[in-house]
Motif scaffolding. Structure first.
Motif, mmCIF file in Angstrom:
data_model
loop_
_atom_site.group_PDB
_atom_site.id
_atom_site.type_symbol
_atom_site.label_atom_id
_atom_site.label_comp_id
_atom_site.label_asym_id
_atom_site.label_seq_id
_atom_site.Cartn_x
_atom_site.Cartn_y
_atom_site.Cartn_z
ATOM 1 N N LEU A 103 0.785 -1.242 0.122
ATOM 2 C CA LEU A 103 -0.174 0.031 0.003
ATOM 3 C C LEU A 103 0.789 1.178 0.048
ATOM 4 N N GLU A 104 2.105 1.195 0.621
ATOM 5 C CA GLU A 104 2.873 2.302 0.928
ATOM 6 C C GLU A 104 3.401 2.899 -0.545
ATOM 7 N N ARG A 105 3.774 1.892 -1.308
ATOM 8 C CA ARG A 105 4.412 2.330 -2.618
ATOM 9 C C ARG A 105 3.399 2.686 -3.588
ATOM 10 N N ILE A 106 1.967 2.035 -3.421
ATOM 11 C CA ILE A 106 0.847 2.590 -4.188
ATOM 12 C C ILE A 106 0.646 4.037 -4.001
ATOM 13 N N LEU A 107 0.722 4.161 -2.752
ATOM 14 C CA LEU A 107 0.325 5.721 -2.121
ATOM 15 C C LEU A 107 1.426 6.714 -2.544
ATOM 16 N N SER A 108 2.470 6.218 -2.486
ATOM 17 C CA SER A 108 3.892 7.031 -2.617
ATOM 18 C C SER A 108 3.600 7.389 -4.168
ATOM 19 N N GLY A 109 3.227 6.861 -5.130
ATOM 20 C CA GLY A 109 2.828 7.319 -6.522
ATOM 21 C C GLY A 109 1.456 8.050 -6.791
ATOM 22 N N ALA A 110 0.586 7.643 -5.999
ATOM 23 C CA ALA A 110 -0.716 7.942 -6.123
ATOM 24 C C ALA A 110 -1.019 9.374 -5.719
ATOM 25 N N ILE A 111 -0.492 9.530 -4.369
ATOM 26 C CA ILE A 111 -0.625 10.690 -3.646
ATOM 27 C C ILE A 111 -0.167 12.039 -4.581
ATOM 28 N N PRO A 112 1.103 12.032 -5.050
ATOM 29 C CA PRO A 112 1.507 13.218 -5.747
ATOM 30 C C PRO A 112 0.514 13.372 -6.832
ATOM 31 N N VAL A 113 -0.034 12.424 -7.579
ATOM 32 C CA VAL A 113 -0.700 12.486 -8.791
ATOM 33 C C VAL A 113 -2.121 13.189 -8.363
ATOM 34 N N VAL A 114 -2.588 12.703 -7.380
ATOM 35 C CA VAL A 114 -3.860 13.216 -7.165
ATOM 36 C C VAL A 114 -3.794 14.981 -6.594
ATOM 37 N N LEU A 115 -2.446 14.946 -5.895
ATOM 38 C CA LEU A 115 -2.203 16.349 -5.340
ATOM 39 C C LEU A 115 -1.905 17.405 -6.437
ATOM 40 N N MET A 116 -1.303 16.916 -7.382
ATOM 41 C CA MET A 116 -0.797 17.684 -8.598
ATOM 42 C C MET A 116 -2.165 18.259 -9.359
ATOM 43 N N ALA A 117 -2.890 17.245 -9.468
ATOM 44 C CA ALA A 117 -4.104 17.241 -10.214
ATOM 45 C C ALA A 117 -4.802 18.345 -9.377
ATOM 46 N N MET A 118 -4.928 18.208 -8.093
ATOM 47 C CA MET A 118 -5.975 19.286 -7.391
ATOM 48 C C MET A 118 -5.432 20.699 -7.407
ATOM 49 N N ILE A 119 -3.995 20.666 -7.223
ATOM 50 C CA ILE A 119 -3.413 21.901 -7.118
ATOM 51 C C ILE A 119 -3.559 22.610 -8.581
ATOM 52 N N LEU A 120 -3.291 22.170 -9.558
ATOM 53 C CA LEU A 120 -3.394 22.681 -10.888
ATOM 54 C C LEU A 120 -4.741 23.287 -11.348
ATOM 55 N N ASP A 121 -5.656 22.292 -10.980
ATOM 56 C CA ASP A 121 -6.908 22.545 -10.898
ATOM 57 C C ASP A 121 -7.355 23.811 -10.347
ATOM 58 N N TYR A 122 -6.952 23.987 -8.967
ATOM 59 C CA TYR A 122 -7.148 24.923 -8.291
ATOM 60 C C TYR A 122 -6.627 26.323 -8.772
ATOM 61 N N LEU A 123 -5.427 26.232 -9.010
ATOM 62 C CA LEU A 123 -4.366 27.410 -9.834
ATOM 63 C C LEU A 123 -5.138 28.003 -10.915
ATOM 64 N N MET A 124 -5.498 26.946 -11.991
ATOM 65 C CA MET A 124 -5.917 27.177 -13.221
ATOM 66 C C MET A 124 -7.423 27.812 -13.099
ATOM 67 N N THR A 125 -8.063 27.090 -12.145
ATOM 68 C CA THR A 125 -9.693 27.839 -12.099
ATOM 69 C C THR A 125 -9.438 29.229 -11.751
ATOM 70 N N LYS A 126 -8.541 29.547 -10.748
ATOM 71 C CA LYS A 126 -8.040 30.976 -10.277
ATOM 72 C C LYS A 126 -7.896 31.981 -11.558
ATOM 73 N N MET A 127 -7.027 31.154 -12.335
ATOM 74 C CA MET A 127 -6.501 32.126 -13.578
ATOM 75 C C MET A 127 -7.807 32.341 -14.568
ATOM 76 N N GLU A 128 -8.371 31.141 -14.436
ATOM 77 C CA GLU A 128 -9.594 31.384 -15.473
ATOM 78 C C GLU A 128 -10.368 32.313 -14.987
ATOM 79 N N LYS A 129 -10.833 32.493 -13.774
ATOM 80 C CA LYS A 129 -11.657 33.644 -13.353
ATOM 81 C C LYS A 129 -11.054 34.834 -13.488
ATOM 82 N N TRP A 130 -9.758 34.955 -13.497
ATOM 83 C CA TRP A 130 -9.219 36.125 -13.655
ATOM 84 C C TRP A 130 -9.355 36.826 -15.345
#
Lengths: 302, 201, 220
Positions: free
Chosen positions: B166-193
């Motif tokens: 599980l530890e290995r799976i999460l070590s790959g999965a968490i960065p993927v999901v985090l990056m997706a969330m961060i990019l989504d957040y930032l780009m949504t802000k830019m879009e609104k701007w």
């Protein structure tokens, strides 16, 4: 006003584009001083690939790129032929039957001689010195099956195969020295359709009782963990599978020093050592990097 | 656990490269569908068909063409990313008020001039939003690259599946999901701007 | 050369027709069972959420997040929970099937115009009647749209089931990938693509035919 904003927008897009194209350039290509090491998709082959990588890194200034855990035999072999990778660990028996599509040769030295010659001639690939271990294919049954039927050999297994479910990795069903040949020699008639799965999941499947018989490699780490009974190949179907690094001749011409560097590993890893290393990686879950590093430094190779 | 940083960088580079290519192709095709009327249905239809093809099937077929490695996963991501980018470009251009187009034509602008001076700036927020969707989806799909010999964060995930960790799976999965969330957040802000700064307001 | 490759592939398919057919049947089973499970869970849950909107936002946001988890990762989780074979495959596929249906059921029902519901109340309909006679029929097109997305997802992710011994067309693709055999790859990839495209097309035809006349043109 409108103009200004428009310019801003276009600048923004231009900047994003430049960033992305740079990314593309970086993701795409490699350089001349790069050695790409591949491996198949199971623990032992990954560990061996990692050892090659560390050995080259500590002995040269070459940039080593790891493409470990790529896929099955044919995947690695195609990649090697194409030059997508330069080196990967292969086994003599596999080279003989799966790649050259020749008949089984029982004598390990004869097998090595044939693959060395033919790979060089047909594919421009060199077999370096064998590492020592013989990771032969064999069949194993779960302990419950062993206790119930008392099978010791493949021929014993054939007599009761109608009650047992067979499962293996996808590759096993598609090689000369695989399922079909085995069934022809021993007359197995397993219950239902054989189950196919990722090579590394076979042990879980047999451990859970999802299947009764599977193909394994003699040096696999989890044999001990799952208390499997390894059967005897009494008609000698499987050839010996001695492991060795195989390398593109082109790469060897460019970097002749690689030969001596990798040949240091020749004969250094016997079956028991490999089984132990596999156990550390596959069962204890230690990282491939540290297992390879510990072994190499214990042997004084790095 | 081995160092994740190079894998994260490689993952990101693969995705950025793919979305960059897809943006160029997708925006062009979006403009083409807008200009050449009978083509719009066909282009959008083809892009949708491509998106319907199962990921593993598409990647396996691309592997036959491009071999193992990063090029194949980039090609696959480019194809999957086309749909949102083309669609948003097309919708954005279509949504421009008729009086603006008439005015531009009245000023004697040529078609490319209209496009660059009026139409693209107006539809920019929507185009950007299409690229955002493509980027976020690609981050997740890129994990599949490991199955066709590409690099990135698919590697620890696949290795985790193979070794029951599980530890290995999460070590790959968490960065993927985090990056997706961060990019989504930032780009949504830019879009609104962008919407706020858009010439439409 | 290209023609030759096609001939080889056709010959391969004829040779392996039994295998391909079995894999196709198993693929349909995987998709059918998981979409059915998805509908059984998601439609009632969607209706429930439309009644308790303060839950809805949190649940839908969670569902959206789950959807960004890559398929391979979900498969890994399921493998750790259930081991090898059908159960983990069906678990993952059902989760992917639930999400779009849930979202579309909720949106479909909450977007039914208030005036219809007021009118229904006015003529003395009970809540149950309003649900059956007004809300569900008006939301049906949206729900079917969700089912369509679910089917496309599950046809796609079901190809991964071959990795964990659950069979389906993925088996052929995996065999092809692990042995670098183009024929096997195509024998799994082409049918799975056709199935996805055909089912998606079929369901969108159904969706169009059940869209209330007044709502045509409003795509979901």
């Amino acid at each position: 006003m409108r103009n200004k904003i428009k310019k801003k927008g276009i600048k923004l897009i231009a900047a994003a584009m430049i960033l992305m194209v740079t990314a593309l350039a970086l993701a795409g290509c490699g350089s001349d001083n790069e050695i790409k090491i591949g491996s198949k998709d199971f623990g032992e082959n990954i560990v061996l690939g990692e050892m090659f990588a560390q050995l080259i890194e500590s002995n040269t200034d070459l940039k080593v790129t790891r493409k470990l855990n790529m896929g099955g035999t044919f995947v690695c072999f195609e990649a090697l032929k194409k030059g997508d990778i330069d080196i990967y660990p292969e086994y003599t028996g596999t080279g003989l039957t799966a790649q050259l599509k020749l008949d089984v040769v029982g004598d390990p030295e004869e097998a090595y001689r044939i693959v060395s010659e033919e790979f060089d001639k047909q594919f421009g690939i060199t077999w370096l010195t064998p590492l020592g271990l013989n990771n032969t294919y064999t069949l194993a049954v779960s302990n419950e099956v062993y206790e119930k039927y008392g099978v010791e050999t493949y021929s014993d297994l054939a007599k009761v195969s109608g009650d047992l479910v067979f499962g293996a990795d996808h590759e096993f069903f598609n090689r000369q020295d695989g399922f079909e040949g085995l069934v022809n020699v021993y007359g197995f008639q397993f219950k239902g359709e054989p189950k196919k799965m990722d090579i590394s999941l076979k042990y879980q499947a047999i451990g859970n009782g999802d299947m009764d018989v599977t193909d394994i490699f003699a040096t696999d780490g989890p044999i001990r963990q799952y208390n499997l009974k390894v059967l005897t190949d009494d008609k000698g179907f499987f050839p010996p599978y001695y492991a060795a690094p195989i390398i593109r001749n082109e790469t060897l011409e460019k970097h002749p020093e690689l030969k001596d560097i990798l040949n240091q590993l020749g004969g250094m890893i016997d079956d028991a050592t490999m089984t132990e290393l596999n156990y550390l990686v596959d069962v204890e879950g230690q990282s491939v990097e540290s297992v390879a590093l510990n072994f190499l430094s214990a042997q004084g190779l790095i | 656990m081995s160092n994740l940083t190079p894998l994260i960088i490689e993952h990101l580079l693969i995705v950025l490269a793919a979305v960059a290519i897809s943006a160029v192709i997708g925006v062009s095709l979006g403009i083409l569908s807008y200009w050449v009327r009978p083509l719009d249905k066909i282009i959008l239809w083809v892009a949708e068909i491509i998106q319907t093809i199962p990921t593993l099937a598409l990647l396996a077929m691309l592997m036959i063409l491009f071999g193992l490695g990063n090029i194949t996963i980039i090609a696959g991501l480019v194809l999957y990313a086309l749909m949102p980018i083309i669609r948003n470009t097309y919708i954005g251009l279509e949504a421009i008020p008729a009086h603006l187009k008439d005015a531009a034509r009245g000023m004697g602008m040529s078609k490319p001039q209209q496009l660059i001076k009026i139409e693209i700036p107006f539809s920019l927020p929507l185009i950007f939003s299409g690229i955002k969707i493509a980027l976020v989806n690609s981050l997740s799909i890129a994990v599949m690259g490991v199955l066709i010999g590409a690099g990135g964060l698919g590697y620890p995930i696949y290795r985790g599946i193979q070794t029951n960790s599980l530890e290995r799976i999460l070590s790959g999965a968490i960065p993927v999901v985090l990056m997706a969330m961060i990019l989504d957040y930032l780009m949504t802000k830019m879009e609104k701007w962008m919407v706020r700064k858009s010439p439409q307001n | 050369m290209g023609g030759n490759a096609v001939m080889t592939f056709v010959a391969f398919c004829i040779d392996h027709q039994k295998d391909i057919f079995n894999c196709l049947v198993r693929h349909f089973q995987l998709v059918g069972i998981s979409v059915a499970a998805g509908m059984l869970i998601a439609i009632p849950l969607g209706i429930f959420l439309s009644r308790f909107k303060h839950f809805a936002l949190a649940v839908l946001r969670l569902a959206g997040m789950v959807q960004t988890i890559p398929g391979l990762v979900m498969l890994g989780f399921a493998l750790l929970l259930f081991g090898i074979g059908l159960p983990p495959a069906l678990f993952v596929l059902s989760i992917y099937a639930i999400l779009p249906i849930l979202q579309n059921t909720y949106t479909g029902i909450t977007e039914v115009e208030k005036s219809y519901i007021e009118a229904a109340k006015g003529i003395g309909m009970t809540n149950g009647q309003i649900l059956r006679k007004i809300e569900i029929p008006l939301a049906l097109s949206s729900i079917v749209g969700g089912i369509r997305t679910s089917v496309v997802f599950t046809v796609s992710w079901a190809t991964l089931a071959g990795l964990i011994g659950a069979g389906g067309l993925g088996d052929l693709i995996w065999t092809g990938l692990s042995t670098y055999n183009t024929n096997y790859i195509l024998a799994g990839a082409v049918p799975s693509a056709i199935v996805a495209i055909a089912l998606s097309g079929l369901i969108s035809i159904i969706q169009k035919s059940i869209t209330p006349r007044g709502l045509k043109g409003v795509s979901v």
